[in-house]
Write an enzyme that holds these catalytic residues in place. Structure first.
Site, PDB file in Angstrom:
ATOM      1  N   ASN A  23       0.793  -1.270  -0.041  1.00  0.00           N
ATOM      2  CA  ASN A  23       0.179   0.103  -0.039  1.00  0.00           C
ATOM      3  C   ASN A  23       0.818   1.330  -0.169  1.00  0.00           C
ATOM      4  O   ASN A  23       0.450   2.316  -0.284  1.00  0.00           O
ATOM      5  CB  ASN A  23      -0.977  -0.094   1.150  1.00  0.00           C
ATOM      6  CG  ASN A  23      -0.186  -0.124   2.345  1.00  0.00           C
ATOM      7  OD1 ASN A  23       0.152  -1.232   2.823  1.00  0.00           O
ATOM      8  ND2 ASN A  23      -0.026   0.817   3.174  1.00  0.00           N
ATOM      9  N   ILE A  26       8.157   1.162  -0.122  1.00  0.00           N
ATOM     10  CA  ILE A  26       8.956   0.028  -1.139  1.00  0.00           C
ATOM     11  C   ILE A  26       8.084  -0.999  -1.692  1.00  0.00           C
ATOM     12  O   ILE A  26       7.983  -1.280  -2.934  1.00  0.00           O
ATOM     13  CB  ILE A  26       9.903  -0.860  -0.404  1.00  0.00           C
ATOM     14  CG1 ILE A  26      11.118   0.249   0.425  1.00  0.00           C
ATOM     15  CG2 ILE A  26      10.800  -1.507  -1.295  1.00  0.00           C
ATOM     16  CD1 ILE A  26      11.833   1.316  -0.615  1.00  0.00           C
ATOM     17  N   TYR A 178      14.012  -5.240  16.706  1.00  0.00           N
ATOM     18  CA  TYR A 178      13.950  -5.089  15.065  1.00  0.00           C
ATOM     19  C   TYR A 178      15.105  -5.785  14.191  1.00  0.00           C
ATOM     20  O   TYR A 178      14.806  -6.375  13.262  1.00  0.00           O
ATOM     21  CB  TYR A 178      13.873  -3.502  14.797  1.00  0.00           C
ATOM     22  CG  TYR A 178      13.857  -3.229  13.298  1.00  0.00           C
ATOM     23  CD1 TYR A 178      12.660  -3.547  12.516  1.00  0.00           C
ATOM     24  CD2 TYR A 178      15.016  -2.728  12.584  1.00  0.00           C
ATOM     25  CE1 TYR A 178      12.732  -3.303  11.054  1.00  0.00           C
ATOM     26  CE2 TYR A 178      14.993  -2.297  11.149  1.00  0.00           C
ATOM     27  CZ  TYR A 178      13.791  -2.809  10.570  1.00  0.00           C
ATOM     28  OH  TYR A 178      13.759  -2.624   9.186  1.00  0.00           O
TER      29      TYR A 178
END
Length: 313
Positions: A23, A26, A178
């Site tokens: 959406n 990238i 992360y």
């Protein structure tokens, strides 16, 4: 690979692709450029509103596009299974799948859990894509020239996975979590490539990263927490130092379409892994550890309930 850009993407007519998180950023550019070259593209996104809006935008930019939106929430294994089942159900001819781009992700969020109780970054960035790939694997295996491209990050170098604390229950540090999820992406690609080769399959599993690109990822966490100053800093960083999403998507597009891509390769921007045309990217040695990749694979099968039976004799 020198100077490779979107105009070098081979003709994709007759090929089908699923791009997660298509959406924006990238993912959107990846889906658009694949569609521009003739691929039939599924935009797999969590938000129906944003996914539908992206589809309208894509069709306006590429009027000839064969594209559709399908809802997929990688933070909910029920949604992952529903997506895979609907993909199979709606293609009654049982056709193959040429390309799966595991692009969607979250970055440096405050501690949250997915619908299934996993730490969100590990759950979305790794486990959701692990499950999706496994469920779509039969289609990939019966498609000559199929590929699975998983988007990692140069930030993976900050941390190896901790097999004793995959969900960061003992110690949650958002950037370390992360980095571990991005290391998990690379270990997944490493093990998937090994298992595909052992099964005699021609499916290529490869990884890519965008360097520093202008996307929504950087500002999401501070926006969630109402940290206006940090959000502003992230926005300025994007404006001053980051390359546009269209260039950040080139390593993914290269890994997805270039003829020379090899299994378990890692493609990123040429200039210091930060900006520029696609090139072979450096990766931490722990992402090539066979024992670690096998242990993570087995843990991921146990956590998701998705087993890659199509790769077993």
């Amino acid at each position: 690979m020198t100077g490779w850009n979107a105009s070098d993407i081979p003709d994709q007519s007759g090929r089908s692709a699923v791009v997660t998180g298509a959406n924006s950023g990238i993912g959107y550019v990846t889906a658009r450029e694949l569609a521009r070259r003739g691929a039939r593209v599924v935009l797999a996104c969590r938000s129906e509103e944003r996914g539908t809006r992206a589809l309208v935008r894509l069709r306006s930019e590429v009027p000839s596009a064969q594209a559709e939106f399908r809802r997929l929430d990688l933070g909910d294994l029920g949604s992952v299974r529903e997506f895979a089942e609907s993909y199979d159900r709606d293609d009654a001819n049982g056709g193959g799948l040429d390309l799966l781009v595991n692009n969607a992700g979250v970055m440096a969020l405050p501690y949250r859990q997915t619908a299934d109780g996993f730490e969100t970054q590990f759950g979305v960035n790794h486990l959701g894509h692990f499950a999706l790939t496994g469920l779509l694997l039969p289609r990939l295996l019966r498609t000559p020239g199929a590929r699975v491209v998983t988007v990692s990050s140069a930030v993976h170098v900050l941390a190896n996975i901790d097999m004793g604390d995959l969900n960061s229950e003992r110690d949650y540090r958002r950037w370390i979590a992360y980095a571990r999820s991005k290391t998990a992406n690379l270990l997944f690609v490493h093990e998937l490539a090994r298992r595909l080769a052992a099964a005699g399959s021609g499916v290529v599993a490869a990884a890519a990263h965008p360097g520093y690109a202008q996307t929504n990822l950087q500002a999401t966490a501070p926006r969630m927490e109402g940290r206006k100053v940090v959000e502003r800093v992230m926005w300025l960083g994007n404006r001053v130092a980051a390359q546009p999403a269209a260039k950040g998507a080139l390593p993914t597009l290269y890994a997805a379409t270039a003829p020379a891509v090899r299994p378990d390769s890692f493609t990123g921007p040429r200039v210091l892994g930060w900006q520029g045309a696609p090139a072979r990217s450096w990766r931490a040695k722990w992402t090539l550890n066979d024992t670690a990749s096998e242990r993570l694979w087995e843990a991921s099968e146990g956590l998701t309930g998705v087993r890659y039976t199509a790769l077993k004799g």
